[in-house]
Design a protein around this motif. Structure first.
Motif, mmCIF file in Angstrom:
data_model
loop_
_atom_site.group_PDB
_atom_site.id
_atom_site.type_symbol
_atom_site.label_atom_id
_atom_site.label_comp_id
_atom_site.label_asym_id
_atom_site.label_seq_id
_atom_site.Cartn_x
_atom_site.Cartn_y
_atom_site.Cartn_z
ATOM 1 N N TRP A 1 43.360 32.282 37.970
ATOM 2 C CA TRP A 1 41.983 31.761 37.710
ATOM 3 C C TRP A 1 41.228 33.138 37.687
ATOM 4 O O TRP A 1 40.516 33.630 38.811
ATOM 5 C CB TRP A 1 41.734 30.689 38.640
ATOM 6 C CG TRP A 1 39.943 30.291 38.258
ATOM 7 C CD1 TRP A 1 38.992 30.548 39.405
ATOM 8 C CD2 TRP A 1 39.340 28.849 37.731
ATOM 9 N NE1 TRP A 1 37.796 29.860 39.283
ATOM 10 C CE2 TRP A 1 38.076 29.226 37.599
ATOM 11 C CE3 TRP A 1 40.106 29.433 36.231
ATOM 12 C CZ2 TRP A 1 37.122 28.448 36.926
ATOM 13 C CZ3 TRP A 1 39.410 28.330 35.464
ATOM 14 C CH2 TRP A 1 38.217 28.232 35.736
ATOM 15 N N ARG A 2 40.470 33.047 35.885
ATOM 16 C CA ARG A 2 39.454 34.267 35.612
ATOM 17 C C ARG A 2 39.680 35.537 36.284
ATOM 18 O O ARG A 2 39.635 36.534 37.372
ATOM 19 C CB ARG A 2 38.494 34.085 36.289
ATOM 20 C CG ARG A 2 37.952 32.871 35.718
ATOM 21 C CD ARG A 2 36.362 32.294 35.828
ATOM 22 N NE ARG A 2 35.902 31.684 34.682
ATOM 23 C CZ ARG A 2 34.884 30.732 35.281
ATOM 24 N NH1 ARG A 2 34.924 30.362 36.293
ATOM 25 N NH2 ARG A 2 34.011 30.109 34.306
ATOM 26 N N ARG B 1 41.615 36.237 39.510
ATOM 27 C CA ARG B 1 42.089 36.353 40.935
ATOM 28 C C ARG B 1 43.056 34.965 41.706
ATOM 29 O O ARG B 1 43.467 34.301 40.600
ATOM 30 C CB ARG B 1 40.336 35.349 41.300
ATOM 31 C CG ARG B 1 39.708 36.911 41.863
ATOM 32 C CD ARG B 1 38.641 36.671 42.635
ATOM 33 N NE ARG B 1 37.958 35.446 42.296
ATOM 34 C CZ ARG B 1 37.496 34.904 43.324
ATOM 35 N NH1 ARG B 1 37.417 34.647 44.797
ATOM 36 N NH2 ARG B 1 36.193 33.834 43.175
ATOM 37 N N GLU C 1 42.193 31.860 46.262
ATOM 38 C CA GLU C 1 40.729 32.444 46.922
ATOM 39 C C GLU C 1 39.633 31.770 46.048
ATOM 40 O O GLU C 1 39.390 32.160 46.787
ATOM 41 C CB GLU C 1 40.966 34.190 46.277
ATOM 42 C CG GLU C 1 42.319 34.516 47.140
ATOM 43 C CD GLU C 1 42.156 36.100 46.977
ATOM 44 O OE1 GLU C 1 40.992 36.791 46.076
ATOM 45 O OE2 GLU C 1 43.625 36.242 47.863
ATOM 46 N N ALA C 2 40.176 31.214 45.529
ATOM 47 C CA ALA C 2 38.775 30.713 44.138
ATOM 48 C C ALA C 2 39.165 29.123 44.089
ATOM 49 O O ALA C 2 38.138 28.407 43.303
ATOM 50 C CB ALA C 2 39.252 31.489 43.185
ATOM 51 N N ARG C 3 39.514 28.521 45.144
ATOM 52 C CA ARG C 3 39.779 27.143 45.259
ATOM 53 C C ARG C 3 38.897 26.062 44.786
ATOM 54 O O ARG C 3 38.579 24.886 44.248
ATOM 55 C CB ARG C 3 41.050 26.572 46.530
ATOM 56 C CG ARG C 3 41.162 25.257 46.109
ATOM 57 C CD ARG C 3 41.839 24.531 45.256
ATOM 58 N NE ARG C 3 43.937 25.258 44.918
ATOM 59 C CZ ARG C 3 44.047 25.442 44.194
ATOM 60 N NH1 ARG C 3 43.717 24.462 43.263
ATOM 61 N NH2 ARG C 3 45.639 25.595 44.050
ATOM 62 N N GLU D 1 35.365 26.747 44.190
ATOM 63 C CA GLU D 1 35.311 26.961 42.685
ATOM 64 C C GLU D 1 35.599 26.598 41.196
ATOM 65 O O GLU D 1 34.899 25.873 40.566
ATOM 66 C CB GLU D 1 35.021 28.589 42.743
ATOM 67 C CG GLU D 1 34.261 28.936 40.994
ATOM 68 C CD GLU D 1 34.550 30.426 40.702
ATOM 69 O OE1 GLU D 1 34.796 30.716 39.647
ATOM 70 O OE2 GLU D 1 34.277 31.799 41.651
ATOM 71 N N PHE D 2 36.891 26.722 41.770
ATOM 72 C CA PHE D 2 38.086 26.045 40.872
ATOM 73 C C PHE D 2 37.740 24.213 41.149
ATOM 74 O O PHE D 2 37.488 23.934 39.687
ATOM 75 C CB PHE D 2 39.054 26.175 41.209
ATOM 76 C CG PHE D 2 40.046 25.912 40.273
ATOM 77 C CD1 PHE D 2 40.666 26.065 38.760
ATOM 78 C CD2 PHE D 2 41.258 24.735 40.315
ATOM 79 C CE1 PHE D 2 41.758 25.137 37.898
ATOM 80 C CE2 PHE D 2 42.044 24.138 39.535
ATOM 81 C CZ PHE D 2 42.058 24.299 38.101
#
Ligand SMILES: Nc1ncnc2c1ncn2[C@@H]1O[C@H](COP(=O)(O)OP(=O)(O)OP(=O)(O)O)[C@@H](O)[C@H]1O
Length: 244
Positions: free
Chosen positions: A60-61, A63, A67-69, A71-72
């Motif tokens: 995701w973007r 990354r 690790e960005a769950r 925000e996603f």
């Protein structure tokens, strides 16, 4: 913006996804097609974090999504196959579900009414309960909920299931219009070729756990792949191999 790399998932001895690779750029609308049981829903569930893949990464973007769950999850919207509205809540509360707690109730309701209007439902629908809506209206309300929080990524799971061809065309047009207007990145899974033609910028065909073919919508009609053409035309050949 969203990438899938070497995604594999088995259930027992059954390998459902076997190294799926996909890439979506910002604002792109990808439609994933494939026969029943080819793993479209499993792919979607892996991206949403509802299923843990055996191997592979979702980016995701740039990354790993893991690790960005948070925000996603904040920036995604979803139209579920059967709209999946909460029967005990009025329509506006369903639409505003993601907004409640983020803003005063009156403001959330205003946004819900505005999103309902975007999908062609008047303010009188806001206080009805899901059971009082027709199938087409439920889909529209589900669509209003999917876009309520102005998502950057929207998932459409079989958006036209259960609708007659005219209502299906209306939902397809709404989806395409919303994707264009908002610049959201969209992933749709469907069997419905009318949805593919109305919604897709790019199409990916899943077959035996892999992406068998992917390309622009315009390229789909002339792609050198017999199975893809059978799928598009809804054609069963005598003795044809039907992928399991
Ligand atoms: N939780 C699970 N446990 C065991 N097997 C599963 C599970 N989820 C999916 N499967 C199997 O994975 C395969 C793919 O299922 P999936 O629902 O992703 O297919 P699909 O392509 O979405 O099909 P359809 O178009 O019919 O909805 C099926 O054989 C299904 O039985």
């Amino acid at each position: 913006m969203l990438g899938v790399r070497g995604l594999s998932k088995s259930f027992g001895a059954k390998r459902v996804l076997d190294g799926v690779d996909l890439d979506l750029t910002q604002g792109e609308s990808l439609v994933v097609i494939g026969g029943s049981g080819t793993g479209k829903s499993v792919l979607l569930r892996c991206i949403l974090g509802l299923e843990v893949p055996d191997a592979g990464t979702i980016l995701w973007r740039g990354r790993p999504l893991a690790e960005a769950r948070a925000e996603f999850m904040d920036g995604f919207g979803m139209l579920f196959q059967n709209a999946a509205l909460f029967d005990s809540l009025p329509v506006w509360r369903n639409v505003a579900f993601r907004l409640m707690g983020r803003m005063p109730k009156v403001e959330a309701r205003e946004i819900a009414v505005e999103k309902l209007a975007r999908v062609g439902l008047g303010p009188e629908v806001a206080d009805l309960f899901p059971a009082e809506l027709s199938g087409g209206m439920r889909k529209r309300a589900g669509l209003a909920r999917a876009i309520a929080a102005d998502p950057q990524v929207i998932f459409f799971d079989e958006p036209t299931t259960g609708l007659d061809p005219i209502r299906a065309a209306t939902i397809n047009e709404l989806i395409r219009g919303i994707v264009d207007e908002t610049g959201a990145t969209a992933i749709t899974i469907t069997h419905d070729m009318s949805s593919v033609r109305a919604i897709a910028d790019r199409v990916a065909l899943l077959d035996r756990g892999r992406v068998r073919w992917q390309g622009d919508l315009a390229a789909m009609e002339t792609a050198p792949d017999d199975y893809l053409h059978d799928f598009i035309a809804g054609r069963a050949r005598p003795m044809a191999r039907i992928p399991e």
